[in-house]
Design an enzyme around this catalytic site. Structure first.
Site, PDB file in Angstrom:
ATOM      1  N   MET A  80      39.181  41.561  36.228  1.00 47.68           N
ATOM      2  CA  MET A  80      37.962  41.628  35.421  1.00 47.68           C
ATOM      3  C   MET A  80      38.288  41.206  34.003  1.00 47.68           C
ATOM      4  O   MET A  80      39.435  41.146  33.613  1.00 47.68           O
ATOM      5  CB  MET A  80      37.388  43.042  35.466  1.00 47.68           C
ATOM      6  CG  MET A  80      36.744  43.417  36.783  1.00 47.68           C
ATOM      7  SD  MET A  80      35.351  42.396  37.273  1.00 47.68           S
ATOM      8  CE  MET A  80      34.108  42.980  36.157  1.00 47.68           C
ATOM      9  N   PRO A  81      37.282  41.003  33.223  1.00 48.51           N
ATOM     10  CA  PRO A  81      37.500  40.413  31.908  1.00 48.51           C
ATOM     11  C   PRO A  81      37.883  41.415  30.826  1.00 48.51           C
ATOM     12  O   PRO A  81      37.682  42.619  30.953  1.00 48.51           O
ATOM     13  CB  PRO A  81      36.125  39.819  31.587  1.00 48.51           C
ATOM     14  CG  PRO A  81      35.172  40.747  32.248  1.00 48.51           C
ATOM     15  CD  PRO A  81      35.870  41.139  33.534  1.00 48.51           C
TER      16      PRO A  81
END
Length: 67
Positions: free
Chosen positions: A1-2
């Site tokens: 995920m970012p």
């Protein structure tokens, strides 16, 4: 995920940052999937004298319009 990097002028409260972190996390999970625990958000407070737009520092006084 970012990992999401947020750069903004200093002066926001902890409550405002908390609310923004929640909103960004929810939007990221809704859009990309995954879990909230996988979203990292980094806040960078920038002084107005350390940010310029159009060649002018944000800490400089505004110039009246010519005319």
């Amino acid at each position: 995920m970012p990992t999401i990097r947020v750069e903004m002028f200093e002066g926001r409260t902890v409550e405002q940052k908390r609310a923004l972190a929640q909103a960004l996390t929810e939007a990221t999970v809704r859009t990309l999937g995954g879990s909230p625990e996988a979203v990292d958000i980094l806040f960078y407070d920038v002084a107005r004298q350390d940010w310029a737009t159009g060649g002018k520092l944000w800490s400089d006084p505004a110039q009246p319009p010519a005319g």
